[in-house]
Design a protein around this motif. Structure first.
Motif, PDB file in Angstrom:
ATOM      1  N   LEU A 128      82.902  12.833  81.624  1.00 36.23           N
ATOM      2  CA  LEU A 128      83.871  12.943  82.715  1.00 36.23           C
ATOM      3  C   LEU A 128      84.334  14.382  82.932  1.00 36.23           C
ATOM      4  O   LEU A 128      84.719  14.751  84.047  1.00 36.23           O
ATOM      5  CB  LEU A 128      85.066  12.024  82.448  1.00 36.23           C
ATOM      6  CG  LEU A 128      84.764  10.532  82.625  1.00 36.23           C
ATOM      7  CD1 LEU A 128      85.970   9.676  82.275  1.00 36.23           C
ATOM      8  CD2 LEU A 128      84.318  10.232  84.059  1.00 36.23           C
ATOM      9  N   TRP A 129      84.281  15.199  81.901  1.00 36.57           N
ATOM     10  CA  TRP A 129      84.613  16.623  82.073  1.00 36.57           C
ATOM     11  C   TRP A 129      83.517  17.340  82.856  1.00 36.57           C
ATOM     12  O   TRP A 129      83.782  18.052  83.827  1.00 36.57           O
ATOM     13  CB  TRP A 129      84.817  17.276  80.708  1.00 36.57           C
ATOM     14  CG  TRP A 129      84.914  18.779  80.757  1.00 36.57           C
ATOM     15  CD1 TRP A 129      84.023  19.675  80.264  1.00 36.57           C
ATOM     16  CD2 TRP A 129      85.976  19.553  81.336  1.00 36.57           C
ATOM     17  NE1 TRP A 129      84.443  20.963  80.496  1.00 36.57           N
ATOM     18  CE2 TRP A 129      85.644  20.920  81.156  1.00 36.57           C
ATOM     19  CE3 TRP A 129      87.169  19.231  81.995  1.00 36.57           C
ATOM     20  CZ2 TRP A 129      86.454  21.964  81.600  1.00 36.57           C
ATOM     21  CZ3 TRP A 129      87.979  20.272  82.437  1.00 36.57           C
ATOM     22  CH2 TRP A 129      87.631  21.610  82.241  1.00 36.57           C
ATOM     23  N   THR A 138      81.058  16.003  84.697  1.00 36.08           N
ATOM     24  CA  THR A 138      80.701  15.400  85.973  1.00 36.08           C
ATOM     25  C   THR A 138      81.849  15.446  86.992  1.00 36.08           C
ATOM     26  O   THR A 138      81.627  15.719  88.176  1.00 36.08           O
ATOM     27  CB  THR A 138      80.266  13.926  85.777  1.00 36.08           C
ATOM     28  OG1 THR A 138      79.285  13.864  84.746  1.00 36.08           O
ATOM     29  CG2 THR A 138      79.697  13.350  87.068  1.00 36.08           C
ATOM     30  N   TYR A 139      83.075  15.188  86.534  1.00 37.74           N
ATOM     31  CA  TYR A 139      84.217  15.089  87.459  1.00 37.74           C
ATOM     32  C   TYR A 139      85.344  16.058  87.133  1.00 37.74           C
ATOM     33  O   TYR A 139      86.418  15.986  87.748  1.00 37.74           O
ATOM     34  CB  TYR A 139      84.753  13.652  87.459  1.00 37.74           C
ATOM     35  CG  TYR A 139      83.728  12.640  87.901  1.00 37.74           C
ATOM     36  CD1 TYR A 139      83.354  12.527  89.241  1.00 37.74           C
ATOM     37  CD2 TYR A 139      83.113  11.792  86.966  1.00 37.74           C
ATOM     38  CE1 TYR A 139      82.404  11.595  89.645  1.00 37.74           C
ATOM     39  CE2 TYR A 139      82.167  10.859  87.353  1.00 37.74           C
ATOM     40  CZ  TYR A 139      81.809  10.767  88.704  1.00 37.74           C
ATOM     41  OH  TYR A 139      80.869   9.851  89.093  1.00 37.74           O
ATOM     42  N   ASN A 140      85.142  16.908  86.130  1.00 39.23           N
ATOM     43  CA  ASN A 140      86.149  17.898  85.747  1.00 39.23           C
ATOM     44  C   ASN A 140      87.460  17.245  85.307  1.00 39.23           C
ATOM     45  O   ASN A 140      88.560  17.759  85.582  1.00 39.23           O
ATOM     46  CB  ASN A 140      86.404  18.871  86.911  1.00 39.23           C
ATOM     47  CG  ASN A 140      87.010  20.172  86.439  1.00 39.23           C
ATOM     48  OD1 ASN A 140      86.740  20.631  85.340  1.00 39.23           O
ATOM     49  ND2 ASN A 140      87.860  20.763  87.266  1.00 39.23           N
ATOM     50  N   LYS A 141      87.370  16.121  84.615  1.00 44.67           N
ATOM     51  CA  LYS A 141      88.554  15.412  84.135  1.00 44.67           C
ATOM     52  C   LYS A 141      89.007  15.987  82.794  1.00 44.67           C
ATOM     53  O   LYS A 141      88.199  16.098  81.869  1.00 44.67           O
ATOM     54  CB  LYS A 141      88.279  13.916  83.987  1.00 44.67           C
ATOM     55  CG  LYS A 141      87.937  13.217  85.292  1.00 44.67           C
ATOM     56  CD  LYS A 141      89.080  13.261  86.281  1.00 44.67           C
ATOM     57  CE  LYS A 141      88.750  12.522  87.566  1.00 44.67           C
ATOM     58  NZ  LYS A 141      89.855  12.614  88.553  1.00 44.67           N
ATOM     59  N   ASP A 177      91.765   9.252  81.927  1.00 44.91           N
ATOM     60  CA  ASP A 177      91.346   8.965  83.295  1.00 44.91           C
ATOM     61  C   ASP A 177      90.781   7.557  83.407  1.00 44.91           C
ATOM     62  O   ASP A 177      91.084   6.826  84.356  1.00 44.91           O
ATOM     63  CB  ASP A 177      90.296   9.980  83.740  1.00 44.91           C
ATOM     64  CG  ASP A 177      89.830   9.749  85.167  1.00 44.91           C
ATOM     65  OD1 ASP A 177      90.609  10.062  86.098  1.00 44.91           O
ATOM     66  OD2 ASP A 177      88.704   9.244  85.363  1.00 44.91           O
ATOM     67  N   THR A 229      92.579   4.810  85.849  1.00 43.07           N
ATOM     68  CA  THR A 229      91.839   4.377  87.047  1.00 43.07           C
ATOM     69  C   THR A 229      91.359   2.933  86.949  1.00 43.07           C
ATOM     70  O   THR A 229      90.771   2.416  87.895  1.00 43.07           O
ATOM     71  CB  THR A 229      90.628   5.301  87.314  1.00 43.07           C
ATOM     72  OG1 THR A 229      89.808   5.351  86.146  1.00 43.07           O
ATOM     73  CG2 THR A 229      91.086   6.698  87.688  1.00 43.07           C
TER      74      THR A 229
END
Length: 200
Positions: free
Chosen positions: A69-70, A72-75, A81, A85
């Protein structure tokens, strides 16, 4: 390999947060106290230590989820997250964040061992005023008397000492692995030791 069990570890950790959050929502503070202050006997064929564990054994750093998630989506927090979500309609975002943060506070107040401490992955997603009204209301004697069992204390002096002792030993701020500017409040910032049970 441990990675094969990531999904189970994620689900167990998520369900524990939900359990605490539901207990707090329903003001069943004795129940919350029971699951946060009890010891758990874990069957692990790789460990000879038969000492019981605190609830923090359910906390894990889910590297695969975090990295994915970091990248791919910068979470900043993959697990946080994921939980926020995929909320159940039975609980609000702030109720989940409160449950997670209470786990953090109790684990730090009651344990010196780093392995017995809980990191509140959902913390940065909350409306701090609404999510943490539970902590600010500890300045009320009525509220304190109801919730003191969660923190395993008998009176405000014991609780104050716990908070100040932890404050004295606190060092660097607790931060997320991603996001340099994202950190978690110290327990003594969540709970003001000088105003415990101060008001009626």
């Amino acid at each position: 390999s441990p990675a094969e069990f990531d999904s189970l570890n994620i689900i167990f950790q998520e369900l524990f947060i939900y359990t605490v959050a539901l207990g707090l929502k329903n003001k069943n503070y004795e129940f919350v106290s029971e699951i946060l202050n009890s010891k758990y006997f874990i069957k692990d064929p790789h460990q000879r230590n038969e000492e019981p564990s605190t609830f923090a054994f359910l906390y894990n750093y889910h590297k695969n989820l975090e990295d994915y998630l970091w990248k791919t989506y910068n979470k900043v927090t993959g697990f946080g997250d994921y939980v926020i979500t995929n909320l159940s309609d039975q609980l609000s975002k702030n109720q989940i964040i409160l449950g997670d943060t209470v786990c953090y506070a109790v684990s730090y107040l009651n344990n010196e061992d780093y392995h017995d401490r809980w990191f509140p992955s959902t913390y940065l997603y909350g409306d701090k005023h609404e999510a943490f009204d539970f902590f600010s209301r500890i300045s009320s004697r009525k509220h304190f008397e109801k919730v003191k069992c969660i923190f395993d204390v008998d009176n405000k002096n014991d609780f104050r000492k716990k908070i100040l002792d932890l404050k004295e030993s606190s060092q660097d701020r607790i931060r997320y692995s991603h996001g340099v500017f994202n950190d978690v409040s110290f327990v003594h910032e969540l709970i003001n030791a000088d105003t415990i049970a101060l008001y009626r």
